[in-house]
Design an enzyme around this catalytic site. Structure first.
Site, PDB file in Angstrom:
ATOM      1  CB  CYS A  79      -0.932  -0.032   1.193  1.00 28.83           C
ATOM      2  SG  CYS A  79      -1.749   1.524   1.438  1.00 28.83           S
ATOM      3  CG  HIS A 137      -1.172   4.303   4.404  1.00 31.07           C
ATOM      4  ND1 HIS A 137      -1.016   3.032   3.939  1.00 31.07           N
ATOM      5  CD2 HIS A 137      -0.615   4.299   5.648  1.00 31.07           C
ATOM      6  CE1 HIS A 137      -0.419   2.277   4.841  1.00 31.07           C
ATOM      7  NE2 HIS A 137      -0.168   3.022   5.891  1.00 31.07           N
TER       8      HIS A 137
END
Lengths: 494, 494, 494
Positions: A79, A137
């Protein structure tokens, strides 16, 4: 020999920007740009990419009306680094971001280095109205917050994941808060925010994000002269595996509970896309909006994903780890009904978007991708003979892979390079390294050269990774790029 | 959802500057600022802080006429980093200065990074006449010299310590010089300097420093419009343990030779303070001079110090290592006869001094402390719910502690966090971690977050520390901040 | 005590530039500067330095007509760092360049940091016509290319070596290219380039380089107002050991095949020098050209070199590793027929050349050498009491040496410092460390101080070196500079 008076001759530029084909893009023609990103979705988990059981009618229709890519690669098989690649247009290894931010919930002042200008900043500076919705993120505080990295609007959560049902996560959050916790509350439970301010959510999370996207698109329609850039980053179908009953009910034939939940989570995204498309049409923006859909990395079969026919899964540099379903949809420019099979990278989005927006990329910005607009339209290979890399540090060695044209070299065991013709063997089943030793040698040599300018990680997701890194004297590229069986004696004089 | 046109929204600032209460400070009211620092002095080694045997009448009088702090913390439990904290207003861990400079006598080109603007520079730029007297220990050469870090005047020695009796150290120095030594002469024997030029000293060192301070104050009195900032850093009662007979004679009841010597060394400081106070009065500056007194870290009992009732000693993150006796004395503003029990940090001095001086702190300067002026005056907690940290790397793991309100968490064994209510248990004898597991969890979580932005050390005091650091894959925060018994299963969903 | 109002007092400067004796150098008197560098040539491998078997009549004549140095030291005992020293005037340890660039043929984006201004840039900015011919080895791409580091002209090869006979290397190169190789072709076989463009070479390499130098000098003669700086870096007699038959035939008395080849390779250089000298004379530039000749490090006896009477060889910090034959020849200024025996460093060339060229060195440029012009002319020691260093990291420890006046300390075993009076004992055979322990102590102390500001390596030649570095917690200066037998008890009080 002539005497040159030039005091400086600018030589080879190391970045890969090339063939900057100019597409006519005067201000009033500039497209809206809508990125729809899913999280941990498998290669075979959308209808248009061959899912045998999951229905995604809205995505499929867009794919059918646009150009579908079969060999699109993420910058990393998990990710954080993958998203860093999208935003920066560079391999995360080049600026120390090859791990997820530490333990997600407590990122305390870390984030993708601000020396890297994000594509959102480039588009914002070019006059785009910019929005990010969903998972970020890439750093939480101050300079790392999306509002400080080129996004006029941010709605979502700053870290690596979130629960889906407010009826569950809100009371859990309140309970922990009342216990006096704050910094140690699990971040999947925290309130969402809109531009730094807590917001109350009462819908299934995927629906809340879709709704927010619809609102953003409607708002953007009011100003005809200002196109939008929307980065819609669903956390579905990332864990926790939580689907609405009605979405799961769409799949009566799926008996496996995990797969059924997973399918429901993907379906919720597709429902959202349906609304979004309708809003684009209603507001007259459909024709001039470029929609790019993909996942940030491969799926996790143990959570219900399916990467068929690819080997490997999220985290791996085998195809299943970082090759993603993708389509470009833009009625005005992108060919309809085409399948594009040449290898491309999500790193290409940065220069491609900038070109389409007529935006100026800062002079010193380094980019590892290339503007693929003209290649997409013409159906040609945008990087003949050039490499796309993947390196993941794990367990004391560096898994590494590179794709060039039809070839892929891959080393996941730490001691053996394999070679596959992934154009005809996408499941990486037929190792051709013995048949084509010179291809292996050349590609490994080029990749080793690429590795020299990789940075030390600026952080580790968990401390054990950092300890391992130091104890194992990582990245151990020396071993990674050694060719134990290379025929040097024959080829080299010395 | 409204469409925000702001291209940049400045969000949370990570530094701790807050509640910048403006005290009227027009130029002609700005106070002189006099810092009196002792070295390795124990918590119970001044009269005002409860010493049963050491007399410090002059310090006691100032403490009585001002406000005494009972919970003042240094930025580190030993010398160099503690002083770096005073000068920079930041934890030394944030800029790689968490160890003393290498082997002190040979610092060859190292020093606190010049990227950190010292408080002396801020005050100098605001028009203060600035002086440093005594021990420096923050870098010797070029840019690191006190004259290049905001001090108009420097008198003293640049490294970590010095002998006290010129009759002893001068001949030893000459002997070694004549042997052809230069770089390898022990630095405790070297001549003192005044602004880079060697000076001859013929008094007991503490007296020489006090005398210099008296001169500085007299000189400063001549210009009414220019207040002074004097940083008077005695090396007493740091080793070598060398006291004047007449000072030791003040303590006929102390039989232990070590304690007697130590007491004499402290008494010499007190004598100096008496002269300084008299000079302030004589020159009409007494009323408008802020005097701040404290030690740079805890005492060493084996050399005669007494940290009662605190556990631990110099070097430890137990209270005895870095909690210091302190008072603020300033007739014009600071309450008389008060005792301030809320936790404060020597990192607070930087923004506090700047505020009092009406000085501008550079826009990008990061600070970890806060302006405590109004809290001191009002007797309120300047940082309710906020943390004060201490981390010391030792023997392959990181000793760590944090204070928040009445609570302190501490981990000195490398594997167990303890919790103390240090407001009522300053001797850290009653571990409450089992009773309040969520308090531990929350404070450890916050401290872990703080640790992420700590820097690698830019140097080590001795090479063995550096080797250990690398071999042990330090700082091992992963282990430091793990909670082996944390009830994650209960509290977290995933 | 006087109150100084100076806000900044600039103190001791750490660089070694001193005694900037001004030589009258108005524009029309500025000399041409010609550096002739050989590669891996032994101390006894030119006639003027005592070779018993190798003839170098042209070099010998220049040495005889100029001043010969018997104690000239390279900055490092092997190639890359030694050359980095020449170009930057600093020890390569100060900017992370203490290893050769990684595996030479694949340096992908690495090079001597551009923060270091090269002497060529300084001379170019001062109006010199600048050229580099031969081996570069300081970075290949973009900013690191010689054309971007101050050289108007570059002719040669960018990496660490090259084959000599085009009749051999050209077909080998073509064969590998046709096999599809590119990045993995051995760099010794690649085409040469002229200012970034491939050129065809049909001569023995040494002859091609000499011819290019002749052309450069002829071209430069056309502009009387612009002096030239030519850096002629022969790769001879570096491996591969390949000599022309006619050159080997000059040495009928040499029976050993290796030595004969080696001798032929050196002789080819001498033939080139002959042509160059003739061209200087023909173009009227001979009188006002400073010629400086030396080797980049010591020779390899196993390849035919002879370092007599010095101990050690290429790679070692014994004299044979980095003490080089050298002469300065400049009829207008440099004394004829002199032998200069004081220790000098190739780091001295930078400030010396700048002085002679009347060139301005950037204000912030750090230099470790010094302008030796006046010392050469006067025959005096340019650095009485000052040190010249050599440190080579190898096998998990740091070999270290320093020269000061007649003394040299050296530690090649990792655990014992030896002391030699190299003025009378250049073969380092009589260890005097026991007789002069204080000299050892003082020199080691000074060298340790020097080491504190050394940088971590920015790269390693081979990955195994990097792994070793990390696994052994290098550079282990703590051990390197410990004096197990030092008489601290006697000398230090504490």
């Amino acid at each position: 020999m002539k005497k040159l008076s030039l005091s400086k001759i600018v030589l080879a530029c190391t970045c890969l920007i090339a063939s900057q084909v100019t597409i006519a893009s005067t201000a009033n023609e500039r497209p809206n740009i809508l990125v729809i990103l899913t999280d941990d979705m498998g290669y075979a988990d959308v209808g248009f990419n061959g899912s045998p059981d999951i229905k995604t009618p809205s995505l499929d229709q867009l794919a059918e009306d646009g150009t579908m890519m079969t060999a699109a690669y993420n910058a990393h098989p998990f990710c954080g680094p993958s998203r860093a690649g999208i935003m920066t247009g560079r391999y995360p290894h080049k600026f120390g971001s090859q791990f997820n931010l530490p333990t997600s919930d407590r990122s305390g002042g870390l984030g993708i280095p601000t020396s890297e200008v994000f594509i959102s900043e480039v588009l914002q500076d070019a006059g785009y109205h910019t929005g990010a919705i969903g998972k970020w993120h890439l750093g939480e505080d101050g300079d790392f917050h999306p509002n400080n990295r080129g996004f006029d609007d941010f709605y979502g959560f700053l870290n690596g994941g979130h629960d889906y049902f407010p009826s569950q996560f809100k009371p859990q959050y309140e309970k922990q808060r009342k216990q006096g916790l704050n910094h140690s509350i699990f971040h999947y439970l925290r309130p969402l925010e809109y531009n730094g301010k807590e917001v109350d959510v009462n819908e299934y999370l995927t629906d809340a994000l879709s709704g927010q996207a619809v609102d953003f698109i409607k708002d953007s329609a009011s100003d005809k002269d200002q196109p939008f850039f929307l980065y819609l980053a669903y956390n579905a179908p990332h864990s926790p595996m939580q689907a609405k009953e009605e979405d799961m009910a769409q799949f009566p034939d799926i008996k496996d509970k995990k797969r059924k939940t997973y399918a429901g989570m993907v379906y919720a995204v597709d429902r959202g896309v349906k609304e979004i498309v309708q809003t684009l049409k209603d507001t007259g923006q459909y024709e001039n909006t470029l929609i790019v859909f993909f996942s940030d990395n491969g799926g996790k079969p143990n959570l219900g994903a399916n990467n068929y026919p690819l080997r490997g899964r999220k985290g791996s540099v085998l195809e299943g780890g970082y090759r993603t379903p993708m389509f470009f949809h833009w009625p005005k420019k992108i060919p309809k009904g085409e399948t594009f099979t040449f290898p491309i990278s999500t790193l290409d989005l940065y220069p491609t978007f900038a070109e389409l927006a007529g935006a100026e990329i800062p002079k010193n910005k380094k980019l590892d991708g290339k503007n693929i607009t003209s290649s997409l339209i013409a159906g040609t290979n945008p990087r003949p003979g050039e490499m796309i890399y993947a390196v993941r540090h794990r367990n004391g060695f560096s898994e590494a892979a590179a794709r060039k044209d039809n070839w892929k070299i891959v080393n996941v065991s730490g001691n053996k390079w394999q070679l596959f013709d992934v154009e005809i063997d996408s499941s990486e089943s037929n190792d051709l390294s013995k048949e084509y030793p010179l291809v292996v040698r050349e590609m490994v040599a080029e990749m080793e050269m690429w590795s020299w300018t990789n940075s030390q990680p600026a952080w580790f997701h968990i401390h054990a990774e950092g300890t391992l890194w130091r104890e194992k004297a990582m990245p151990r590229f020396g071993e990674t790029f050694s060719l134990k069986d290379k025929a040097d004696n024959e080829l080299n004089v010395h």
